[in-house]
Design a protein around this motif. Structure first.
Motif, PDB file in Angstrom:
ATOM      1  N   ILE A  66       0.831  -1.203   0.000  1.00 45.68           N
ATOM      2  CA  ILE A  66       0.000   0.000   0.000  1.00 45.68           C
ATOM      3  C   ILE A  66       0.870   1.259   0.000  1.00 45.68           C
ATOM      4  O   ILE A  66       0.587   2.230  -0.716  1.00 45.68           O
ATOM      5  N   LYS A  67       1.948   1.237   0.761  1.00 46.48           N
ATOM      6  CA  LYS A  67       2.829   2.390   0.834  1.00 46.48           C
ATOM      7  C   LYS A  67       3.440   2.696  -0.533  1.00 46.48           C
ATOM      8  O   LYS A  67       3.649   3.862  -0.886  1.00 46.48           O
ATOM      9  N   GLY A  68       3.737   1.656  -1.295  1.00 47.48           N
ATOM     10  CA  GLY A  68       4.335   1.862  -2.610  1.00 47.48           C
ATOM     11  C   GLY A  68       3.441   2.615  -3.567  1.00 47.48           C
ATOM     12  O   GLY A  68       3.912   3.189  -4.549  1.00 47.48           O
ATOM     13  N   SER A  69       2.128   2.625  -3.307  1.00 49.29           N
ATOM     14  CA  SER A  69       1.190   3.319  -4.190  1.00 49.29           C
ATOM     15  C   SER A  69       0.740   4.662  -3.655  1.00 49.29           C
ATOM     16  O   SER A  69       0.346   5.533  -4.444  1.00 49.29           O
ATOM     17  N   PHE A  70       0.761   4.851  -2.341  1.00 48.56           N
ATOM     18  CA  PHE A  70       0.172   6.065  -1.757  1.00 48.56           C
ATOM     19  C   PHE A  70       1.100   6.811  -0.811  1.00 48.56           C
ATOM     20  O   PHE A  70       0.656   7.727  -0.124  1.00 48.56           O
ATOM     21  N   ALA A  71       2.370   6.468  -0.759  1.00 45.39           N
ATOM     22  CA  ALA A  71       3.267   7.088   0.224  1.00 45.39           C
ATOM     23  C   ALA A  71       3.478   8.564  -0.041  1.00 45.39           C
ATOM     24  O   ALA A  71       3.611   9.360   0.899  1.00 45.39           O
ATOM     25  N   PHE A  79      -0.644   6.218  -9.386  1.00 44.85           N
ATOM     26  CA  PHE A  79      -1.562   5.103  -9.168  1.00 44.85           C
ATOM     27  C   PHE A  79      -2.884   5.346  -9.888  1.00 44.85           C
ATOM     28  O   PHE A  79      -3.394   4.476 -10.592  1.00 44.85           O
ATOM     29  N   PHE A  80      -3.441   6.540  -9.727  1.00 44.39           N
ATOM     30  CA  PHE A  80      -4.721   6.833 -10.360  1.00 44.39           C
ATOM     31  C   PHE A  80      -4.582   6.983 -11.875  1.00 44.39           C
ATOM     32  O   PHE A  80      -5.521   6.689 -12.612  1.00 44.39           O
ATOM     33  N   LYS A  81      -3.404   7.429 -12.336  1.00 43.74           N
ATOM     34  CA  LYS A  81      -3.180   7.473 -13.782  1.00 43.74           C
ATOM     35  C   LYS A  81      -3.164   6.068 -14.372  1.00 43.74           C
ATOM     36  O   LYS A  81      -3.814   5.792 -15.391  1.00 43.74           O
ATOM     37  N   ASP A  82      -2.420   5.157 -13.737  1.00 44.25           N
ATOM     38  CA  ASP A  82      -2.387   3.766 -14.213  1.00 44.25           C
ATOM     39  C   ASP A  82      -3.774   3.139 -14.134  1.00 44.25           C
ATOM     40  O   ASP A  82      -4.179   2.378 -15.022  1.00 44.25           O
ATOM     41  N   LEU A  83      -4.510   3.454 -13.058  1.00 43.45           N
ATOM     42  CA  LEU A  83      -5.874   2.946 -12.908  1.00 43.45           C
ATOM     43  C   LEU A  83      -6.757   3.451 -14.041  1.00 43.45           C
ATOM     44  O   LEU A  83      -7.571   2.700 -14.597  1.00 43.45           O
ATOM     45  N   ALA A  84      -6.600   4.722 -14.421  1.00 46.81           N
ATOM     46  CA  ALA A  84      -7.405   5.303 -15.497  1.00 46.81           C
ATOM     47  C   ALA A  84      -7.104   4.639 -16.834  1.00 46.81           C
ATOM     48  O   ALA A  84      -8.016   4.360 -17.626  1.00 46.81           O
ATOM     49  N   VAL A  85      -5.828   4.369 -17.101  1.00 45.77           N
ATOM     50  CA  VAL A  85      -5.448   3.719 -18.362  1.00 45.77           C
ATOM     51  C   VAL A  85      -6.029   2.310 -18.438  1.00 45.77           C
ATOM     52  O   VAL A  85      -6.592   1.897 -19.459  1.00 45.77           O
ATOM     53  N   LEU A  86      -5.901   1.558 -17.350  1.00 44.11           N
ATOM     54  CA  LEU A  86      -6.464   0.205 -17.325  1.00 44.11           C
ATOM     55  C   LEU A  86      -7.986   0.237 -17.433  1.00 44.11           C
ATOM     56  O   LEU A  86      -8.593  -0.638 -18.061  1.00 44.11           O
ATOM     57  N   LEU A  87      -8.594   1.255 -16.828  1.00 46.85           N
ATOM     58  CA  LEU A  87     -10.047   1.396 -16.924  1.00 46.85           C
ATOM     59  C   LEU A  87     -10.469   1.646 -18.362  1.00 46.85           C
ATOM     60  O   LEU A  87     -11.477   1.099 -18.825  1.00 46.85           O
ATOM     61  N   CYS A  88      -9.711   2.466 -19.082  1.00 46.19           N
ATOM     62  CA  CYS A  88     -10.033   2.724 -20.497  1.00 46.19           C
ATOM     63  C   CYS A  88      -9.982   1.439 -21.312  1.00 46.19           C
ATOM     64  O   CYS A  88     -10.833   1.196 -22.178  1.00 46.19           O
TER      65      CYS A  88
END
Length: 270
Positions: A66-71, A79-88
């Motif tokens: 968790i720390k690696g994504s939100f530290a 994290f949210f950019k990668d999430l957005a790309v995968l969501l697309c």
């Protein structure tokens, strides 16, 4: 006496629920996330020697995970950019799957879309105004992704080919095309273009904010398209029964091709 032929029932029979309580639906999604985290922990224990020797330290693994994504703010934005790309990419597959067209070619469609955008930036960057360059990159990306999606759709509509294998094999074709052009674009042989000097998206508050907003808008737009439009209704009917779709006058081949054009184009929208 006539012998009655016994029908062999499958061991597991899956049926789609027509109606589900929203709380229960979100509970199932939450359970899927928890199960995913448990599987990650199990894999880590099998592969990481320290965890094998000290399994009680599994909590440290999740803390680091968790720390690696939100530290830091930078990691959170990424994290949210990668999430957005995968969501697309997931959104791009949604119309095809709703139609029961088992598209496994998201990787190839994305690669070809990226290839189209980079080709425009590589050959025309610096010679065209930045605004026009971005528009041409976007158009080229949409066209390349759409073409890569429509090829298996045309073959499915014309010759009833197996879309799962077809789209899967096209991933490899796209990979080799991209690898070939990387050899041309990077004579050093590193196959690493690095950051392009031209064709950078404008930033509003943060470099990744545009990508996240595009993914959010696409999510809302696709929901409306699938649930409140004629095209979305036709996709659902074709997915439920091709014979029923033909009986009510829906041109199945046209719906397949149109949906895969949309699927291929949406995969590279971010």
């Amino acid at each position: 006496m006539s012998q009655v032929k016994k029908v062999r029932e499958p061991l597991v029979h899956l049926t789609k629920r027509s109606v589900m309580n929203p709380l229960k639906a979100w509970g199932i999604r939450l359970l899927a996330v928890v199960c995913g985290l448990l599987v990650c922990g199990l894999v880590a224990m099998l592969l990481v020697e320290k965890l094998q020797q000290h399994p009680e330290r599994i909590g440290e693994f999740y803390y680091t995970f968790i720390k690696g994504s939100f530290a830091t703010p930078r990691k959170t934005w990424k994290f949210f950019k990668d999430l957005a790309v995968l969501l697309c990419i997931a959104l791009a597959l949604t119309p095809a799957f709703r139609m029961r067209f088992w598209n496994t070619g998201a990787e190839g469609q994305t690669l070809m879309g990226i290839w189209g955008a980079i080709a425009v930036a590589f050959y025309w960057g610096g010679t065209l105004p930045e605004g026009l360059l971005l528009v041409l990159m976007f158009i080229a990306s949409l066209l390349c992704g759409a073409v890569w999606g429509v090829i298996p759709a045309l073959c499915k509509a014309r010759w009833n080919t197996n879309e799962t294998l077809f789209t899967l094999m096209m991933n490899y074709v796209a990979s080799f095309i991209v690898a070939y052009f990387l050899v041309i674009w990077v004579p050093s042989g590193s196959s690493n273009l690095g950051k392009l000097k031209f064709g950078k998206l404008p930033s509003f508050g943060h470099d990744y904010l545009v990508i996240i907003l595009v993914a959010a808008l696409l999510t809302v737009g696709l929901y409306i398209y699938l649930n409140a439009s004629k095209h979305g209704y036709e996709i659902s009917v074709v997915g439920e029964s091709v014979r029923t779709a033909r009986y009510v006058g829906i041109k199945v081949g046209k719906v397949i091709v149109r949906t895969m054009i949309l699927s291929g184009a949406m995969g590279i929208a971010c």
